[in-house]
Structure formats: structure tokens, C-alpha cells
Design an enzyme around this catalytic site. Structure first.
Site, PDB file in Angstrom:
ATOM      1  N   GLU A 110      23.217 -21.597 -18.244  1.00  0.00           N
ATOM      2  CA  GLU A 110      22.178 -20.832 -17.527  1.00  0.00           C
ATOM      3  C   GLU A 110      22.793 -19.609 -16.837  1.00  0.00           C
ATOM      4  OE1 GLU A 110      18.745 -23.888 -16.044  1.00  0.00           O
ATOM      5  OE2 GLU A 110      20.786 -24.374 -15.415  1.00  0.00           O
ATOM      6  N   ASP A 161       0.854  -1.190   0.000  1.00  0.00           N
ATOM      7  CA  ASP A 161       0.000   0.000   0.000  1.00  0.00           C
ATOM      8  C   ASP A 161       0.886   1.235   0.000  1.00  0.00           C
ATOM      9  OD1 ASP A 161       0.542   0.753   2.906  1.00  0.00           O
ATOM     10  OD2 ASP A 161      -0.261  -1.258   3.154  1.00  0.00           O
TER      11      ASP A 161
END
Ligand code: DGJ
Length: 733
Positions: free
Chosen positions: A620, A540
Site C-alpha cells: 500500500e 466561498d
């Protein structure tokens, strides 16, 4: 910068018109001959007094205030009002209700006075939007109860260039006796016209802020939290829009509450088809005793209007949150790309393991190692240790200080996890201070994740936390804190309040949290704090005032995340969304997605990694190294550019989004499912300059902005599910 008449006050006879204007919006209220403050308009600029739209229907059972003689068309029950009161004839949802000394809970607020100030007001003890003084004007309208000395000051912060109006209310008691506030919403907005939809963002742990659009029928809708936090289950944000509103077209209002505790948004469609929206602290879990001459401050609501659909509305919110809510060094600056050990090790690690991860991370360009849960007290599982904020050197096999300096010696920053507001029963803190845990006398408290909540309404508890945390920050030169919170609060009770004031606890808890965070922000200006609440359970604008980024969800699955981040993006800027690449199969969903998909989704946020890099292949690692380079190259564009949603991942077979600034465009996303003989998708870009040319950095093809926006661009042919998309275009001069 253009200058507008931001706040205009026009007096005529006994009426006063308040006209607030931003670049593209207008907000009007009017004091009438009975000193009632009516709401007239929030929408596009019309250059008119919008009073003419008000109908004064004669509606049975909608009565009159005492001053009205025989005019049955004047009723508080039917008029659009600026701040609705309980108990005096407006039977729709009220914004305020107080209990007076005589036991009555009615209040009838009428206009008293107004004042205008340059700059933005602030709110005592609460986070609020700040301004650079010249970009905002503030209006205060004071209302007074007709039969008591209770005052309400309505505050409006008008950001002329940002299409933002902030709102808050202050209740002041000048009665000889105390009053009890039962309900004090931050705002009320009456919309007396239109066929409207609500968009809200519901969810659950690991599936936060799911977009849902519903029509407003004759009903009272409630979106709320009673969990002590703003919650995973519902966001304290709402959008109300025209039925035909979409990303580019139509009128919409958005509101987000700058508050991290229990909230409620109510939306009522009344007997006359009018819509009222009120937003603020949840009255179900709240009351407040206000002594003589005391004031109560409600949290801020950030309000915005767009007549160009949701993209513009989101830009308005992103802009104000980035520039006027987030504070400190990192509000606009690039954040360190981090690696967090949680999904790599959970509780099973020692310093050596962390150093191994850090070394590999540093070699591929990661900037910061974050040590998550399990480094302190006796904490090998989630059953113990919370509250004992000193390093477990037996487990680490090293002091925390040594670990920190080793990490720094390989050129990385060092961050650490805390969950300050919690306590385990199996902890020294609990053994020494059992009364510091939140529990009701005579009732065994419920546990969640095996833990209890610490009573941070108490100043001695806050002092303990500040001392513990600041000691570690100083001793180990901590660069970053992940501030977690892993349960909802039940069994609310505090010894710091009398029995008749227990319902103040929820709000006082939030005030305690803000006080602690403010002190840390103030004392450690270079510290980056990332908010967290089991992922995004306290996402928030209140938290964003102290923490410019928040861990968006415990769900790191690229597919789920694309939906979570889609919903989050309606109000919150990309820079605030903590987002990491993790291992496959994903630990939350079991889904296997390619690394490239996980990377593009995580790049649409405050980017990081959360896996054991040492289990990956050289290929990777090389790919990750390249991804980090790409992110760093586009970091400013991603975090501070304009963000456009190019799809709705709930309906489309892809999640796509776009970042635009003056010079370049980045389109990213994933195509969810591929098919044999895959048909190409054609996507229309947004926010470009029609007459300019853009060159695709990969193919060197040149397109006009107009072609890209009207004709679109072909996406690559997906081969395999969760196929990633990344298209970069540069403006040619
Ligand atoms: C919940 C957080 O969201 C996770 O990232 C992790 O920090 C755990 N808590 C640790 O307990």
C-alpha cells in the site's frame, strides 16, 4: 489579446444606454425619461439596443410613479429594473430598504451620474476580485433617492476577456440624520423572458454542495444562511439556466457572492413570468446604522454568462477565482502534498507519534506534515482548550518548536491547526475573559460541539488572536495553517455595539475575520492558509481571497466525495478543493473503497493524506508513493488546466471528469458498481482539438480529437466496485 469596447455609453434625447461587453456576453441598462434605471439585457451579444423587447403591459394593481400622468402602462411593478427599491410601487422582492429619520422605509432611486475607470474597483474592508488594470474596466452609476439625500452607487467591474462582470453597491448617507439600512443587496438581475431552471447547491455537514436543479415556477425562492457562515446547508452561489441547458449547450448565468457570512439569494417569478434574482447579505439577520456622510459597502458578486452551457460557465468562474480572487505565492503555484493527522489519531497523539507518521510520509514523497486539533492548551477532547493557543508540551512530550524543527530536518514543511474564532468554557482564556464569548446578557448561550463563539467584532479579541497565532508562526517557522470553525453562531450579541445596533454584529464578525486574515496574509506572505469549517461550511469566494484552498468536506469517502466535489466544481476551481485519501472502512460512511479510487478522487483537488501510514502494508505504501508521483506529474494540468465534468454522479453509475491543457488530457474517475459480464462504457471527451492526434500514454493507441469527442473512448472493464479510471493522452505534433 483581443480588445473590446467594454463600456459604451450612448445618449439619446433624455435616455442613456449603458452597454457592457465581454468577449461573449453583453449587459445593458437604460436610463429613461423619468431617470429610472431599467435593466435591458444580460446574455449573448446582439449588437442591438434591447429596449425593443420590453413590453409595457397595462396591469391592474400595478400603479404609476407620480410623474406619469395618464400612462397606465408605465409601472415600476412590471418593468425590469437594475436595482429594485422598497415601498414605491415595485411589489417584487426589493434589493434595498432603508429607514429614514421620519420612520418611512421607502426609497425611490433615480439616475444621477456615471463614471468609468480603467481597472477594477476594490471594496473597503471586504475581499473583492482584483485585476491587472488592463483586463478590466469599471463603471459606477450613482442613483439618488427622490426625496432624501441617500445615494446608491452601483459598481460594475467588466473583465472583457473573461466573460465576468462583478457587481457591488455602496450606500451613502448625505442626510443630516442617520438612516438605518434594513436590506442592502449587492445586486439585482431582472430577466424578463424565458423558461428557466435554478441550480443550487444544498447540503449538510459532511455532505456539502449537493447539486439540485428545479424549475422556476410562480413563487419566491430563497437560498440562504443565518448560521454566521456561508454554511454547509446552502452555497452562496446560484445558476439560472434555460430549460434545455446542459454541460455543452444552452444559456446560463451564474452568480457567487464573495462573502463568508449570512447571505440570501432570492429568485422571484412574477405575475408577468419575469424572473428577478437578488443576492447579498441576509437581511433577516442584518441592519446597519449609517451616520451622516458614511458609506456602507456591500460584498462583491461575481457574475458570468455562458451561451455554451455549464462547462463554459464553470471555466469562467474557475479562471477568475484562480487568477483574480486567490492571492499570494500559492494561488497558481503547486501546493505541498500534505499529510494531516486528524483521522489518523484524532486527539490521541504525542510528538513521537506525529514524527513517526511524518517520517513514513516523507519517505514516500509527501511534502508537509499538518498537526491538527489537540496540540494546545488542555485539549484531549472537544470539550476544552479552545482559545489557549500555546502548545501542550506535557501532552506532546516535546516543545512545539522542537517538533517543528525535527519535521523540517527530515525535509518536510510543517503546518498546524487553529480554530481562532472559538472559545471553550473550560479554557484559561474563558476563565480570564468570560465576556469575550458571544452570549446574550441574561440568557445562557447554546453550545455546539461543546464550544462557544469568540467575539471577534472586538479589536482586543482580534489583537489577542493575532498575537497568539503570529507568535507560533514565527517561533516554529510554520508553513501552513488550517483555519477551522466548528459551529454555527447562535446567541448573537456583542458588548462592542449599542443595543439598537446589535443586528450589525453578523456583518461585523465577518469584517473582523477578514481583518485578521488580511493581516496574516500581509505579514506572512509565504504562509499557506487552508480554510475549513467542519469541512466545507465556509466554502466561498470571500474565504478564497485569503486562503487559496479550503477543506471541502469532513467526508473523505471516495463515493460521497465524488458527489460533493461534483457540486463544488460548478463554481470553484479544482485547486481550491482540499481533498485527502483516508483509511477504510471510511470513518464517516463505513464504506470500503479501493486505495486507487480514494486516490483519483483526492487528486481532483489540493491533494493530501489523512491516515496513519504506519498501519499500511509495504505494498500500500508503494502504491501511495506511485500515486504521489502521478499527482506531482499532473499537478499543473489538474490545478490550472480546463476541468470538464464527463458525468453526473447523481444519475450515472460513474463519476468521471477530465483535465485539458494545450498538450495533454487526463481523464479520471470511478465506476461505482461493477456487474458480471460488465458492459463497457463509452465516454465522449471534451475540449480537444478536432484535427489533432492524441496518443494514449498507456496503450500507445492514437486517436483524433474528433474521434475522442464524437466517438468517445472506452472505459476499462470494471472488476469490483469503485473501480478507478485514469487515462492520459498526449497531443501529437
Ligand atoms: C473539523 C475539521 O473539518 C476536521 O478536519 C478536523 O480539523 C476537526 N475539525 C478537528 O477538530
Amino acid at each position: 489579446m483581443e480588445v473590446y469596447i467594454v463600456i459604451e455609453v450612448i445618449k439619446k434625447d433624455k435616455e442613456i444606454l449603458f452597454n457592457l461587453e465581454t468577449k461573449n456576453s453583453m449587459y445593458q441598462m437604460k436610463v429613461d425619461k423619468y431617470n429610472v434605471l431599467k435593466h435591458l439585457w444580460y446574455g449573448s451579444k446582439t449588437l442591438s439596443d434591447m429596449e425593443y423587447l420590453l413590453d409595457y403591459p397595462d396591469v391592474g394593481f400595478s400603479g404609476q410613479i407620480s410623474e406619469v400622468d395618464d400612462d397606465s402602462t408605465y409601472s415600476l411593478d412590471t418593468l425590469p429594473l437594475e436595482y429594485s427599491c422598497f415601498g414605491v410601487g415595485d411589489f417584487r422582492v426589493p434589493a434595498i430598504s432603508v429607514i429614514h429619520n421620519n420612520g418611512s422605509d421607502a426609497i425611490d432611486l433615480r439616475y444621477e451620474s456615471y463614471s468609468i475607470k480603467k481597472g477594477k474597483y476594490s471594496i473597503k474592508d471586504l475581499p473583492s476580485v482584483y485585476s491587472n488594470y488592463s483586463d478590466c474596466d469599471s463603471l459606477e452609476i450613482t442613483l439618488k433617492d427622490t426625496s432624501s439625500d441617500v445615494y446608491v452607487v452601483l459598481k460594475y467591474g467588466v473583465f472583457n476577456n473573461k466573460d465576468i462582470i462583478c457587481r457591488s453597491a455602496v450606500i451613502r448617507n448625505e442626510e443630516e440624520n442617520s438612516i438605518k439600512i434594513n436590506k442592502a443587496f449587492s445586486m439585482c438581475l431582472d430577466i424578463p423572458y424565458g423558461s428557466l431552471d435554478i441550480i443550487h447547491f444544498h447540503g449538510r455537514h459532511a455532505m456539502e454542495r449537493q447539486f439540485e436543479r428545479i424549475p422556476i415556477t410562480h413563487n419566491i425562492y430563497e437560498f440562504s444562511s443565518t448560521r454566521g457562515t456561508s454554511s454547509h446547508q446552502e452555497s452562496p452561489s446560484i445558476i439560472i439556466c434555460d430549460k434545455n441547458c446542459n454541460e455543452e449547450f444552452g444559456n446560463c448565468f451564474g452568480a457567487t457572492l464573495m462573502y463568508s457570512g449570512n447571505f440570501k439569494t432570492q429568485i422571484e417569478r412574477d405575475q408577468l413570468n419575469q424572473v428577478r434574482m437578488i443576492m447579498g447579505i441576509n437581511p433577516d439577520t442584518f441592519s446597519w446604522t449609517l451616520e451622516q456622510n458614511e458609506e456602507f459597502f456591500t460584498p462583491e458578486v461575481i457574475l458570468s454568462f455562458s451561451d455554451k452551457g455549464f462547462s463554459k460557465l464553470s471555466h469562467n468562474f474557475h479562471d477568475i477565482i484562480r487568477n483574480n480572487v486567490c492571492r499570494g505565492k500559492y494561488s497558481l503555484e503547486s501546493r505541498p502534498v500534505l499529510i494531516n493527522n486528524w483521522e489518523a489519531t484524532y486527539f490521541d497523539f504525542d510528538a513521537l507519534k506525529i514524527l513517526e507518521i511524518a517520517k513514513t510520509a516523507s519517505s514516500i514523497g509527501i511534502d508537509m506534515m499538518v498537526l491538527d486539533d489537540g496540540w494546545f492548551g488542555k485539549r484531549d477532547s472537544d470539550k476544552s482548550g479552545l482559545g489557549d493557543w500555546y502548545a501542550n508540551e506535557d501532552k506532546l512530550k516535546m516543545s512545539l518548536k522542537d517538533l517543528a524543527s525535527k519535521i523540517k530536518s527530515i525535509g518536510m514543511k510543517f503546518g498546524i491547526w487553529f480554530e481562532p474564532e472559538m472559545i471553550s468554557e473550560d479554557s484559561n482564556l474563558y476563565r480570564n475573559h468570560p465576556d469575550w464569548a458571544v452570549k446574550i446578557p441574561g440568557r445562557k448561550p447554546g453550545r455546539s460541539r461543546n464550544q462557544l463563539v469568540l467575539d471577534i467584532t472586538r479589536s482586543d479579541v482580534r489583537d489577542y488572536l493575532y498575537e497568539s497565532i503570529s507568535r507560533i508562526i514565527k517561533d516554529c517557522s510554520i508553513d501552513y495553517i488550517k483555519w477551522d470553525f466548528n459551529r454555527s453562531i447562535s446567541d448573537m450579541y456583542t458588548y462592542s455595539l449599542s443595543s439598537s445596533n446589535q443586528k450589525e454584529m453578523g456583518h461585523r464578525f465577518v469584517l473582523g475575520l477578514y481583518e485578521l486574515l488580511e493581516k496574516l496574509n500581509h505579514d506572512f506572505p509565504n504562509l499557506l492558509i487552508e480554510g475549513c469549517c467542519g469541512g466545507g461550511g465556509r466554502f466561498d469566494a470571500g474565504m478564497l481571497y485569503y486562503c487559496p484552498q479550503i477543506w471541502c468536506s469532513d467526508n473523505t469517502d471516495a463515493y460521497d466525495r465524488s458527489k460533493i466535489q461534483y457540486g463544488t466544481s460548478f463554481i470553484f476551481p479544482i485547486s481550491t478543493i482540499g481533498s485527502h485519501v483516508s483509511a477504510v472502512p471510511n470513518h464517516q460512511s463505513g464504506r470500503i473503497t479501493p486505495l486507487s479510487a480514494r486516490s483519483v478522487v483526492a487528486m481532483a483537488g489540493s491533494f493530501g493524506y489523512e491516515l496513519d501510514l504506519n498501519t499500511l502494508s509495504d505494498l500500500e505504501l508503494e502504491n501511495i508513493k506511485q500515486d504521489i508521483k502521478i499527482f506531482k506529474k499532473f499537478n499543473k494540468l489538474i490545478h490550472n488546466g480546463d476541468y470538464y465534468r464527463l458525468s453526473n454522479p447523481n444519475d450515472d453509475n460513474f463519476a468521471l471528469w477530465e483535465f485539458v491543457n494545450d498538450n495533454e488530457v487526463l481523464v479520471q474517475g470511478i465506476i461505482f458498481r461493477s456487474e458480471a459480464n460488465q458492459l463497457r462504457y463509452n465516454i465522449k471527451l471534451k475540449g480537444l482539438k478536432e484535427n489533432m492526434e492524441y496518443i494514449d500514454s498507456n496503450t500507445n493507441k492514437v486517436y483524433t480529437g474528433s474521434a475522442l469527442m464524437n466517438g468517445g473512448i472506452l472505459l476499462p472493464k470494471a472488476f469490483g466496485d469503485y473501480y478507478s479510471v485514469m487515462i492520459h493522452l498526449k497531443k501529437q505534433y
